[in-house]
Design a protein around this motif. Structure first.
Motif, mmCIF file in Angstrom:
data_model
loop_
_atom_site.group_PDB
_atom_site.id
_atom_site.type_symbol
_atom_site.label_atom_id
_atom_site.label_comp_id
_atom_site.label_asym_id
_atom_site.label_seq_id
_atom_site.Cartn_x
_atom_site.Cartn_y
_atom_site.Cartn_z
ATOM 1 N N LEU A 191 -2.872 -18.972 50.371
ATOM 2 C CA LEU A 191 -1.639 -18.692 51.102
ATOM 3 C C LEU A 191 -0.404 -18.639 50.212
ATOM 4 N N PHE A 192 -0.434 -19.411 49.126
ATOM 5 C CA PHE A 192 0.786 -19.579 48.334
ATOM 6 C C PHE A 192 0.571 -19.145 46.889
ATOM 7 N N ASP A 193 1.678 -18.787 46.245
ATOM 8 C CA ASP A 193 1.634 -18.319 44.867
ATOM 9 C C ASP A 193 1.710 -19.521 43.925
ATOM 10 N N PHE A 194 0.543 -20.091 43.635
ATOM 11 C CA PHE A 194 0.512 -21.299 42.806
ATOM 12 C C PHE A 194 1.066 -21.018 41.409
ATOM 13 N N ASP A 195 0.823 -19.815 40.873
ATOM 14 C CA ASP A 195 1.349 -19.504 39.531
ATOM 15 C C ASP A 195 2.868 -19.549 39.521
ATOM 16 N N ALA A 196 3.476 -18.944 40.554
ATOM 17 C CA ALA A 196 4.945 -18.916 40.603
ATOM 18 C C ALA A 196 5.508 -20.326 40.767
ATOM 19 N N ILE A 197 4.865 -21.132 41.582
ATOM 20 C CA ILE A 197 5.352 -22.511 41.779
ATOM 21 C C ILE A 197 5.243 -23.269 40.453
ATOM 22 N N ARG A 198 4.102 -23.085 39.773
ATOM 23 C CA ARG A 198 3.886 -23.755 38.484
ATOM 24 C C ARG A 198 4.965 -23.340 37.483
ATOM 25 N N ALA A 199 5.296 -22.049 37.492
ATOM 26 C CA ALA A 199 6.211 -21.512 36.479
ATOM 27 C C ALA A 199 7.673 -21.870 36.765
ATOM 28 N N ALA A 200 7.965 -22.316 37.987
ATOM 29 C CA ALA A 200 9.371 -22.522 38.363
ATOM 30 C C ALA A 200 9.984 -23.772 37.738
ATOM 31 N N GLY A 201 9.125 -24.667 37.253
ATOM 32 C CA GLY A 201 9.638 -25.851 36.562
ATOM 33 C C GLY A 201 10.397 -26.811 37.469
ATOM 34 N N LEU A 202 10.014 -26.869 38.727
ATOM 35 C CA LEU A 202 10.686 -27.763 39.669
ATOM 36 C C LEU A 202 10.228 -29.204 39.471
ATOM 37 N N ARG A 224 -3.702 -29.251 40.719
ATOM 38 C CA ARG A 224 -3.732 -27.773 40.736
ATOM 39 C C ARG A 224 -2.380 -27.158 40.383
ATOM 40 N N LEU A 225 -1.272 -27.804 40.767
ATOM 41 C CA LEU A 225 0.043 -27.224 40.471
ATOM 42 C C LEU A 225 0.684 -27.834 39.226
ATOM 43 N N GLY A 226 0.090 -28.892 38.707
ATOM 44 C CA GLY A 226 0.546 -29.432 37.426
ATOM 45 C C GLY A 226 1.848 -30.212 37.467
ATOM 46 N N TRP A 381 7.784 -24.334 51.326
ATOM 47 C CA TRP A 381 9.128 -24.581 50.763
ATOM 48 C C TRP A 381 9.118 -24.368 49.241
ATOM 49 N N LEU A 382 8.114 -24.935 48.568
ATOM 50 C CA LEU A 382 8.068 -24.795 47.100
ATOM 51 C C LEU A 382 7.928 -23.328 46.709
ATOM 52 N N ASN A 383 7.111 -22.590 47.462
ATOM 53 C CA ASN A 383 6.938 -21.164 47.172
ATOM 54 C C ASN A 383 8.271 -20.423 47.334
ATOM 55 N N ILE A 384 9.032 -20.779 48.369
ATOM 56 C CA ILE A 384 10.327 -20.126 48.614
ATOM 57 C C ILE A 384 11.321 -20.490 47.507
ATOM 58 N N LEU A 385 11.341 -21.754 47.119
ATOM 59 C CA LEU A 385 12.240 -22.159 46.019
ATOM 60 C C LEU A 385 11.875 -21.402 44.746
ATOM 61 N N ALA A 386 10.569 -21.298 44.482
ATOM 62 C CA ALA A 386 10.125 -20.616 43.259
ATOM 63 C C ALA A 386 10.477 -19.122 43.313
ATOM 64 N N ALA A 387 10.287 -18.509 44.469
ATOM 65 C CA ALA A 387 10.500 -17.059 44.576
ATOM 66 C C ALA A 387 11.978 -16.689 44.546
#
Ligand code: G6P
Ligand code: ZN
Length: 539
Positions: A191-202, A224-226, A381-387
């Motif tokens: 459902l979610f873009d785990f790569d984008a969440i990982r890359a966002a550095g939140l 999984r999201l590190g 929420w994390l996906n939206i913050l990352a995107a």
């Protein structure tokens, strides 16, 4: 060998908003849990050869009742039961497992956000084949059965090892112990873009409140999201939740709130409840009400892969603020208003009429399962913050600047004398016809009613679902008695004021709601009926 045990009905086994919830001591009476489980099995058809899912939130009595339920399922003719390892299954994970395995249904053992332990609460809920809570016609049939039951049936034999994955057989029925987390975590990855969440550095703080989401959050957020080790706090499920209420609100998740308002706040803070279906969302310096969270998630859901095609509709419970309705209108999709209780969303989701649903009681979810889902909300929420690269505060401000803001609070009066609470509601109902046109301070009543819902998929009617008083300009107050408490009555007063996009968008909620609080007292006579001059909990 199958044992048949004679029994007598208990008069207090009517399921509430979310299954049968009682004190542990009540469940520990001889035959109590057995009567209820047998009543479920007596009512449910198609057990021969079918699969049943069993799991719970790990609270006190969980393991005992799971052993009982397995023995009784074997006697009832099920071919297979699928049990979460250690007896653990979060409510959304149980819903997913029922769907994925094509199970007939599931027993979800939890009292949600209520405290656990020998003197606290326990609960049993039956979910049907779509993975959602049994609809009212099923719970009513179960209740009727509890009033006429004369015997229950169970396989005899020793307790099973619930901690070792694998299969054993009980009276010809296969018992499969499964990893409770893996399937659910895999679903989240679709459902979610785990790569984008990982890359966002939140940076994130997630409080599992010593309840069921600990293992899920550690696997998903940390593995999984590190996110850094320690991102998940209170991550080990305890039978008594460490003595706390596993209720993710500003009272019981105070530590998280204080952290998020401090100079050391991470980007994003969240918590979930006892069984993992509720969520609390707090950005750095910004609490998001559940009603706003629903609206903001719906407005931005298309940024996540699972919802890129858009939403079919948005559903909310009646006491939830109308913020989500404004999003639906802007998206040109239908908005549905249902009674309190996730079970009312099931038909809309099954019919493809709604994609995202939410409730003021901190539940949000989508058509990926048939329960609300705490970690799902966190990940969206994390996906939206990352995107977007925006903070929670920026998302909230942008949202209000576009749609206006529904200031919102819920005042709970707990442990109220049941007769006094019933009298208050009865008086309110009697007053309804006289309310339209009356003025309370600056507020004029536009309409008042006792909410009734007609399910658009099956035309079933649910009446008496809460008294609502609507004022000119989109403000309102709703009065309802909780259907989930285990002692006395809880009066819930839901307060809402709409402020248009060119109005006061960042003012203190208490100040903005003061007139409505005063009107609520005048309309309902809370102090006169209950003796209470202030609520026990404000969320
Ligand atoms: C449970 C249900 C929710 C419901 C909530 C509040 O969590 O799953 O759907 O909104 O209870 O119910 P209550 O009757 O206590 O207000
Ligand atoms: Zn819950």
């Amino acid at each position: 060998m199958i044992r048949t045990v004679p029994t007598q009905p208990f008069g207090d086994q009517k399921p509430g908003t979310s299954g049968l919830r009682k004190k542990v001591k009540v469940f520990q009476q001889p035959n109590y849990a057995e009567n209820f489980i047998q009543s479920v099995f007596d009512v449910v058809e198609g057990k021969q050869g079918a699969t049943l899912v069993i799991g719970g939130d790990g609270r006190y009595l969980n393991r005992t009742v799971i052993q009982t339920a397995i023995r009784m399922a074997a006697a009832a003719g099920f071919a297979r039961v699928v049990v979460g390892q250690g007896g653990i299954l979060s409510t959304p994970a149980a819903s997913h497992l029922i769907r994925r395995r094509g199970a007939l249904g599931g027993l979800v053992l939890s009292a949600s956000h209520n405290p656990g332990g020998p003197d606290e609460d326990f609960g049993i809920k039956y979910n049907v084949a779509n993975g959602g809570p049994a609809p009212e016609k099923v719970t009513e049939a179960i209740h009727a059965r509890t009033l006429s039951i004369t015997q229950w049936h169970a396989a005899s034999g020793p307790d099973l090892d619930l901690d070792t994955p694998g299969e054993v057989t009980v009276e010809g029925m296969t018992v499969e112990i499964v990893d409770p987390v893996a399937d659910y975590a895999d679903l989240m990855e679709t459902l979610f873009d785990f790569d984008a969440i990982r890359a966002a550095g939140l940076t994130v703080a997630f409080d599992a409140m010593s309840a069921v989401t600990g293992p899920y959050a550690i696997e998903i957020l940390e593995r999984r999201l590190g996110f850094a080790p320690g991102t998940v706090r209170n991550g080990t499920p305890l039978e008594d939740f460490g003595g706390h209420h596993p209720d993710p609100n500003l009272v019981h998740a105070r530590d998280l709130y204080d952290l998020m308002m401090s100079a050391d706040a991470p980007d994003f803070g969240a918590a979930s409840d006892g069984d993992g279906d509720r969520n609390l969302i707090i950005g750095r310096g910004r609490f998001v009400t559940p009603s706003d969270s629903l609206a903001m998630l719906a407005a931005n859901a298309h940024l996540a892969p699972g919802y890129a095609a858009g939403l079919k509709g948005i559903a909310r419970s009646m006491p939830t603020s109308a913020a989500a309705d404004r999003v639906a209108a802007a998206l040109g999709i239908p908005a549905f208003e249902t009674p309190t209780g996730w079970k009312f969303f099931g038909n809309l989701l099954d019919a493809g009429m709604a994609t995202i649903c939410g409730e003021e009681s901190a539940g949000t979810g989508s058509d990926h399962v048939r329960e609300k889902d705490g970690l799902w909300a966190v990940l969206l929420w994390l996906n939206i913050l990352a995107a977007t690269g925006k903070s929670v505060d920026e998302i909230a401000r942008d949202h209000w600047a576009r749609f206006g803001r529904n200031y919102y609070a819920r005042h709970d009066y707990e442990g109220v004398d049941s007769a006094a609470a019933d009298a208050l509601i009865a008086a309110l109902r009697a007053d309804l016809p006289a309310l339209p046109g009356r003025r309370f301070g600056p507020l004029t009543v536009a309409a008042a009613d006792d909410f009734a819902y007609r399910d658009p998929t099956d035309e079933s009617i649910s009446a008496n679902q809460g008294v609502r008083v609507l004022f000119d300009g989109g403000s309102r107050v709703v009065f309802r008695l909780s259907g989930t408490g285990t002692s006395g009555a809880t009066l819930r007063v839901y307060l809402e004021r709409y402020e248009p996009a060119d109005g006061y968008l960042d003012t203190d909620t208490g100040t903005m709601l003061a007139d409505i609080v005063a009107a609520a007292e005048e309309i309902a006579g809370i102090a006169r009926h209950t003796g209470r001059t202030r609520p026990d909990v404000v969320t």
